[in-house]
Design a protein around this motif. Structure first.
Motif, PDB file in Angstrom:
ATOM      1  N   GLN A  25       0.847  -1.188   0.000  1.00  0.00           N
ATOM      2  CA  GLN A  25       0.000   0.000   0.000  1.00  0.00           C
ATOM      3  C   GLN A  25       0.880   1.234   0.000  1.00  0.00           C
ATOM      4  N   LYS A  26       0.442   2.261  -0.716  1.00  0.00           N
ATOM      5  CA  LYS A  26       1.154   3.535  -0.681  1.00  0.00           C
ATOM      6  C   LYS A  26       0.711   4.266   0.576  1.00  0.00           C
ATOM      7  N   VAL A  27       1.681   4.629   1.410  1.00  0.00           N
ATOM      8  CA  VAL A  27       1.363   5.243   2.701  1.00  0.00           C
ATOM      9  C   VAL A  27       2.291   6.418   2.994  1.00  0.00           C
ATOM     10  N   MET A  28       1.876   7.223   3.971  1.00  0.00           N
ATOM     11  CA  MET A  28       2.699   8.333   4.456  1.00  0.00           C
ATOM     12  C   MET A  28       2.826   8.201   5.963  1.00  0.00           C
ATOM     13  N   LEU A  29       4.004   8.533   6.478  1.00  0.00           N
ATOM     14  CA  LEU A  29       4.265   8.459   7.916  1.00  0.00           C
ATOM     15  C   LEU A  29       3.590   9.601   8.653  1.00  0.00           C
ATOM     16  N   ASP A  30       3.213   9.331   9.906  1.00  0.00           N
ATOM     17  CA  ASP A  30       2.593  10.363  10.730  1.00  0.00           C
ATOM     18  C   ASP A  30       3.501  11.579  10.911  1.00  0.00           C
ATOM     19  N   SER A  31       4.793  11.349  11.090  1.00  0.00           N
ATOM     20  CA  SER A  31       5.726  12.464  11.304  1.00  0.00           C
ATOM     21  C   SER A  31       5.845  13.341  10.051  1.00  0.00           C
ATOM     22  N   HIS A  32       5.823  12.719   8.886  1.00  0.00           N
ATOM     23  CA  HIS A  32       5.899  13.489   7.641  1.00  0.00           C
ATOM     24  C   HIS A  32       4.619  14.304   7.425  1.00  0.00           C
ATOM     25  N   LEU A  33       3.486  13.691   7.729  1.00  0.00           N
ATOM     26  CA  LEU A  33       2.224  14.421   7.599  1.00  0.00           C
ATOM     27  C   LEU A  33       2.178  15.589   8.584  1.00  0.00           C
ATOM     28  N   GLU A  35       4.650  17.220   9.752  1.00  0.00           N
ATOM     29  CA  GLU A  35       5.556  18.251   9.224  1.00  0.00           C
ATOM     30  C   GLU A  35       4.867  19.070   8.127  1.00  0.00           C
ATOM     31  N   LEU A  36       4.175  18.389   7.234  1.00  0.00           N
ATOM     32  CA  LEU A  36       3.468  19.088   6.156  1.00  0.00           C
ATOM     33  C   LEU A  36       2.326  19.954   6.688  1.00  0.00           C
ATOM     34  N   TYR A  37       1.628  19.446   7.721  1.00  0.00           N
ATOM     35  CA  TYR A  37       0.514  20.204   8.309  1.00  0.00           C
ATOM     36  C   TYR A  37       1.007  21.294   9.264  1.00  0.00           C
ATOM     37  N   GLN A  38       2.297  21.256   9.562  1.00  0.00           N
ATOM     38  CA  GLN A  38       2.926  22.181  10.503  1.00  0.00           C
ATOM     39  C   GLN A  38       2.314  22.063  11.897  1.00  0.00           C
ATOM     40  N   VAL A  39       2.194  20.795  12.332  1.00  0.00           N
ATOM     41  CA  VAL A  39       1.767  20.499  13.703  1.00  0.00           C
ATOM     42  C   VAL A  39       2.741  19.480  14.269  1.00  0.00           C
ATOM     43  N   GLU A  40       2.738  19.320  15.589  1.00  0.00           N
ATOM     44  CA  GLU A  40       3.591  18.297  16.202  1.00  0.00           C
ATOM     45  C   GLU A  40       2.995  16.923  15.916  1.00  0.00           C
ATOM     46  N   THR A  41       3.857  15.946  15.748  1.00  0.00           N
ATOM     47  CA  THR A  41       3.398  14.573  15.515  1.00  0.00           C
ATOM     48  C   THR A  41       2.504  14.128  16.662  1.00  0.00           C
ATOM     49  N   LYS A  42       2.873  14.524  17.869  1.00  0.00           N
ATOM     50  CA  LYS A  42       2.100  14.179  19.065  1.00  0.00           C
ATOM     51  C   LYS A  42       0.660  14.690  18.940  1.00  0.00           C
ATOM     52  N   ARG A  43       0.481  15.897  18.441  1.00  0.00           N
ATOM     53  CA  ARG A  43      -0.863  16.491  18.296  1.00  0.00           C
ATOM     54  C   ARG A  43      -1.655  15.763  17.201  1.00  0.00           C
ATOM     55  N   LEU A  44      -0.991  15.408  16.123  1.00  0.00           N
ATOM     56  CA  LEU A  44      -1.654  14.669  15.056  1.00  0.00           C
ATOM     57  C   LEU A  44      -2.166  13.338  15.600  1.00  0.00           C
ATOM     58  N   LYS A  45      -1.312  12.629  16.328  1.00  0.00           N
ATOM     59  CA  LYS A  45      -1.704  11.335  16.889  1.00  0.00           C
ATOM     60  C   LYS A  45      -2.841  11.479  17.895  1.00  0.00           C
ATOM     61  N   GLU A  46      -2.821  12.565  18.664  1.00  0.00           N
ATOM     62  CA  GLU A  46      -3.904  12.804  19.632  1.00  0.00           C
ATOM     63  C   GLU A  46      -5.246  12.907  18.910  1.00  0.00           C
ATOM     64  N   GLN A  47      -5.276  13.676  17.827  1.00  0.00           N
ATOM     65  CA  GLN A  47      -6.520  13.848  17.063  1.00  0.00           C
ATOM     66  C   GLN A  47      -6.978  12.524  16.467  1.00  0.00           C
ATOM     67  N   VAL A  48      -6.037  11.742  15.997  1.00  0.00           N
ATOM     68  CA  VAL A  48      -6.386  10.443  15.412  1.00  0.00           C
ATOM     69  C   VAL A  48      -6.951   9.529  16.491  1.00  0.00           C
ATOM     70  N   LYS A  49      -6.310   9.489  17.660  1.00  0.00           N
ATOM     71  CA  LYS A  49      -6.776   8.609  18.747  1.00  0.00           C
ATOM     72  C   LYS A  49      -8.144   9.029  19.258  1.00  0.00           C
ATOM     73  N   ARG A  50      -8.446  10.331  19.218  1.00  0.00           N
ATOM     74  CA  ARG A  50      -9.780  10.808  19.626  1.00  0.00           C
ATOM     75  C   ARG A  50     -10.848  10.382  18.622  1.00  0.00           C
ATOM     76  N   ASN A  51     -10.419  10.077  17.392  1.00  0.00           N
ATOM     77  CA  ASN A  51     -11.359   9.723  16.314  1.00  0.00           C
ATOM     78  C   ASN A  51     -11.011   8.373  15.690  1.00  0.00           C
ATOM     79  N   LEU A  52     -10.606   7.428  16.507  1.00  0.00           N
ATOM     80  CA  LEU A  52     -10.141   6.126  15.998  1.00  0.00           C
ATOM     81  C   LEU A  52     -11.174   5.416  15.121  1.00  0.00           C
TER      82      LEU A  52
END
Length: 179
Positions: A25-33, A35-52
């Motif tokens: 599968q073509k995928v992108m890493l959380d840290s790269h995303l 970086e592109l969104y200009q947010v901390e990886t920790k914050r991105l993961k928090e949002q994902v975990k809130r909406n699993l």
């Protein structure tokens, strides 16, 4: 150009270089995303975990330790960054879903750009596949023609050999006097 699009001057190559093939599968890493969104990886993961419930396994999955080590070895650089957790990777559908949980103009603009690049990649792969099939067809035709040419030459060789090995036949029938 719109005001929102002016801020987003990310070259396609930067995004394309952050897309990996993992588990076919073509995928992108959380840290790269992040970086592109200009947010901390920790914050991105928090949002994902809130909406699993929005991220089934075909949208997002966590890398295994082996996959993570294999991916790290491809970079040959120490700037990967340290993390206590294995990275999450997002498929094209997962990236699209991220725009619903990261509600910022930048996230939406980046997602649109990423989805367009995924679409371009899919089109390129489809074009590449059709070219490969056409090349294979041509190869088969050339191979068949080569075999046919070889067959023609072998028949010609047989005819030449028969003509060379032929003894003079005795003519039968009436002979005319020369006198």
């Amino acid at each position: 150009m719109k005001k929102k699009e002016e801020k987003l001057l990310i070259p396609d190559e930067i995004i394309t270089n952050k897309i990996y093939l993992i588990r076919n599968q073509k995928v992108m890493l959380d840290s790269h995303l992040a970086e592109l969104y200009q947010v901390e990886t920790k914050r991105l993961k928090e949002q994902v975990k809130r909406n699993l419930n929005r991220f089934p396994e075909d949208f997002m999955f966590e890398l295994t330790k082996n996959e993570y080590e294999n991916l790290r070895s491809q970079f040959a650089t120490s700037s990967w960054g340290g993390s206590r957790y294995l990275p999450l990777v997002f498929t094209e559908q997962g990236v699209a879903m991220l725009s619903s949980v990261l509600n910022s103009d930048r996230a939406i603009a980046v997602n649109i750009k990423i989805i367009r690049i995924f679409t371009k990649m899919r089109a390129l792969l489809a074009d590449n596949l059709s070219l490969r099939l056409e090349i294979e067809e041509i190869k088969k035709k050339v191979t068949n023609q080569s075999k046919n040419i070889e067959l023609v030459f072998s028949y010609l060789d047989e005819l030449i050999n028969k003509k060379e090995n032929k003894t003079e036949r005795i003519k039968i029938g009436y002979k005319k006097d020369k006198g």
